[in-house]
Scaffold this active site. Structure first.
Site, PDB file in Angstrom:
ATOM      1  N   THR A  30       0.816  -1.224   0.000  1.00  0.00           N
ATOM      2  CA  THR A  30       0.000   0.000   0.000  1.00  0.00           C
ATOM      3  C   THR A  30       0.848   1.271   0.000  1.00  0.00           C
ATOM      4  O   THR A  30       0.326   2.363  -0.204  1.00  0.00           O
ATOM      5  CB  THR A  30      -0.911   0.030   1.239  1.00  0.00           C
ATOM      6  OG1 THR A  30      -0.092   0.047   2.428  1.00  0.00           O
ATOM      7  CG2 THR A  30      -1.829  -1.187   1.261  1.00  0.00           C
ATOM      8  N   CYS A  34       2.982   3.005   9.317  1.00  0.00           N
ATOM      9  CA  CYS A  34       2.139   3.035  10.514  1.00  0.00           C
ATOM     10  C   CYS A  34       2.995   2.956  11.778  1.00  0.00           C
ATOM     11  O   CYS A  34       4.169   2.596  11.736  1.00  0.00           O
ATOM     12  CB  CYS A  34       1.160   1.852  10.529  1.00  0.00           C
ATOM     13  SG  CYS A  34       0.123   1.693   9.072  1.00  0.00           S
ATOM     14  N   CYS A  38      -0.959   0.227  15.274  1.00  0.00           N
ATOM     15  CA  CYS A  38      -2.043   0.575  14.358  1.00  0.00           C
ATOM     16  C   CYS A  38      -3.166  -0.463  14.440  1.00  0.00           C
ATOM     17  O   CYS A  38      -2.903  -1.676  14.371  1.00  0.00           O
ATOM     18  CB  CYS A  38      -1.512   0.649  12.928  1.00  0.00           C
ATOM     19  SG  CYS A  38      -2.769   1.159  11.718  1.00  0.00           S
ATOM     20  N   ARG A  63       3.753   7.015   2.722  1.00  0.00           N
ATOM     21  CA  ARG A  63       2.964   8.111   3.280  1.00  0.00           C
ATOM     22  C   ARG A  63       2.331   7.659   4.603  1.00  0.00           C
ATOM     23  O   ARG A  63       2.131   6.462   4.841  1.00  0.00           O
ATOM     24  CB  ARG A  63       1.877   8.555   2.306  1.00  0.00           C
ATOM     25  CG  ARG A  63       0.833   7.507   1.971  1.00  0.00           C
ATOM     26  CD  ARG A  63      -0.159   8.040   0.932  1.00  0.00           C
ATOM     27  NE  ARG A  63      -1.266   7.125   0.695  1.00  0.00           N
ATOM     28  CZ  ARG A  63      -1.226   6.106  -0.144  1.00  0.00           C
ATOM     29  NH1 ARG A  63      -0.121   5.866  -0.842  1.00  0.00           N
ATOM     30  NH2 ARG A  63      -2.277   5.321  -0.307  1.00  0.00           N
ATOM     31  N   CYS A  65      -0.110   6.774   7.615  1.00  0.00           N
ATOM     32  CA  CYS A  65      -1.431   6.168   7.773  1.00  0.00           C
ATOM     33  C   CYS A  65      -2.408   7.199   8.325  1.00  0.00           C
ATOM     34  O   CYS A  65      -2.102   7.912   9.280  1.00  0.00           O
ATOM     35  CB  CYS A  65      -1.331   4.972   8.721  1.00  0.00           C
ATOM     36  SG  CYS A  65      -2.916   4.216   9.144  1.00  0.00           S
ATOM     37  N   ASP A 444      21.940  13.284  48.896  1.00  0.00           N
ATOM     38  CA  ASP A 444      20.692  14.008  49.108  1.00  0.00           C
ATOM     39  C   ASP A 444      20.019  13.541  50.399  1.00  0.00           C
ATOM     40  O   ASP A 444      19.916  12.328  50.663  1.00  0.00           O
ATOM     41  CB  ASP A 444      19.757  13.769  47.922  1.00  0.00           C
ATOM     42  CG  ASP A 444      18.443  14.513  48.059  1.00  0.00           C
ATOM     43  OD1 ASP A 444      18.413  15.708  47.729  1.00  0.00           O
ATOM     44  OD2 ASP A 444      17.468  13.878  48.496  1.00  0.00           O
TER      45      ASP A 444
END
Length: 494
Positions: A30, A34, A38, A63, A65, A444
């Protein structure tokens, strides 16, 4: 981690949100990338490939999701637990240095050549500094598109793009939508989930984190030690002023079960990325609490403390120089006295700001402003005056540098060389300003008291030896030790 294919596939199949930001999943069929969690059913493993950064995915032609929005996942914990070239570079890129000073400016800050900086980033992250900065600009643009009514030209330049054309091309390439389409989708969502109205220059964001997160000591510490006029707790939110590269801002941070609600008011929207990055760093939101707690839980003394309130973070700072000054003001005095000293400096030397929604009045004064004050005006012992004036003069003239790019070992040595800087002061600066996850405070008072009550050695040398098994997470062990006390730093204000 992205090179361990079997482990990555297991994380994707289980939709394990703990790995969001550690790596990104790219689907070859695709051309979409992701986050590991996802919700879409993952395809066959042979159709998956894994990248170490969103920028690497984008550079390879994938690109984002639209369902899981991988560009909004928490940052990799690697960059805040290491002090090597790549980690320091990533912290600087998050702070907007490439946008303001270019790659040569980034390399100069790191003390390496441009070519060497690019080579190491490309080798580890699959993308060079320009691609990493571009991915960050795309995310900033998306936030402004979806959360403000700004004209697209204003969004483009506020996000750091040099031209409208580059802005349009980048948004289309990264999100497979035009800027107008992104805004239309966001408008439809806003109608079904109406948000509170905002004033001009104000943005409301969600800052993600890896669960679990115990907010008590995180916000409790910030509020209990807050400098009057610079910080406050109001209506369930920690609020403070921010000094930023292009202007100033006011942020309100509210803990929620699955995110931190962030309300930012900026005098210049170009500061959005830097402000968000600094707030995330202050709240230690990119930490990996599961890995940290797993190691600390292996100690039978710490295990009950971890099980009681897992996911404690180290409260840090939005301004390293400011914290160093405040650390000196807090030497050998109570929290209340340190706040009083800091408040006086703010009133006398800080820059006024307008806060119509609360009681914030000033930005914390710069080192340059403090270097010009009369030492006799400081209500502290003469030796501490010397410590204070030496620190601010070296910060002002640049001979001492404190920032996200600081080399931890080198900076520790420089601080120890200053008059009045002992191990406690240096380690608390290393822990809360420099972000060293292994900084430890065996001298401390609160740590030693907790050690005695838990049956741990209480002398500094013996306690340091006992804490060897907590490395490299001793700064987080300190948070669990402090949490055994009744000091206000351990409680979320009401």
């Amino acid at each position: 981690m992205h090179t361990d294919t079997e482990r990555c596939v297991r994380a994707v199949r289980s939709k394990d949100a703990r790995f969001d930001g550690w790596f990104f999943t790219a689907v070859l069929t695709t051309r979409i990338y992701c986050r590991p969690s996802c919700p879409v059913v993952p395809p066959k493993p042979e159709n998956l490939t894994f990248y170490p950064s969103a920028a690497a995915c984008q550079s390879a032609g994938f690109r984002a999701c639209k369902r899981c929005r991988p560009d909004t996942s928490p940052g990799s914990p690697e960059w805040n637990q290491r002090a090597d070239l790549v980690a320091r570079a990533m912290r600087l890129i998050a702070d907007g240095v490439v946008d303001r000073e270019g790659v040569p400016g980034l390399a100069a800050r790191l003390g390496y050549s441009t070519r060497q900086t690019e080579r190491q980033l490309l080798a580890e992250l699959g993308a060079g500094p320009l691609a990493l900065a571009r991915a960050q600009r795309a995310q900033t643009a998306r936030v402004l598109i979806e959360t403000t009514p700004l004209p697209m030209a204003d969004v483009a330049f506020a996000s750091g793009f040099a031209s409208i054309r580059t802005f349009n091309d980048t948004v289309r390439e990264v999100f497979a939508l035009t800027p107008s389409d992104l805004r239309t989708r966001a408008t439809r969502t806003a109608k079904s989930h109406p948000a509170a109205p905002t004033t001009p220059g104000t943005l409301t964001l969600r800052l993600p984190f890896r669960a679990p997160l115990t907010p008590d000591n995180l916000f409790g510490h910030l509020v209990a030690t807050a400098t009057p006029g610079v910080e406050e707790w109001r209506a369930g939110a920690y609020r403070r002023t921010l000094r930023l590269p292009y202007g100033h801002g006011i942020v309100a941070l509210t803990p929620r079960p699955d995110h931190i609600a962030c309300r930012l008011t900026l005098s210049d929207l170009r500061d959005l990325t830097v402000a968000t990055s600094r707030c995330r760093r202050m709240l230690d939101l990119d930490a990996d609490p599961v890995a940290i707690d797993e190691q600390l839980r292996a100690d039978p003394v710490l295990a009950p403390l971890v099980d009681k309130a897992p996911g404690r973070r180290v409260p840090r700072t939005v301004d390293e120089e400011e914290f160093a000054v405040r650390a000196v003001l807090g030497q050998q005095v109570s929290t209340a006295a340190a706040r009083t000293h800091a408040g006086r400096l703010v009133t006398a030397h800080g820059e006024p700001v307008d806060d119509p929604e609360g009681g914030l009045t000033h930005l914390f004064p710069t080192a340059r402003a403090l270097a010009g004050l009369d030492p006799e005006s400081l209500a502290m012992p003469r030796t501490r005056r010397t410590t204070f004036t030496t620190l601010v003069s070296q910060l002002a003239d640049g001979s001492l540098h404190l920032g996200p790019d600081s080399d931890w070992a080198e900076t520790r040595a420089r601080l120890l060389a200053l008059p009045g800087f002992g191990p406690w002061t240096v380690d608390v600066i290393a822990m809360r300003a420099l972000g060293d996850p292994d900084a430890f405070l065996p001298t401390d008072l609160g740590v030693r008291q907790a050690a005695r009550e838990l049956g741990l050695p209480s002398t500094p040398a013996a306690l340091t030896g006992r804490a060897a098994g907590w490395r490299p997470w001793r700064a987080y062990a300190v948070q669990y030790l402090w949490a055994t006390g009744s000091h206000p730093i351990n409680f979320l204000p009401e």
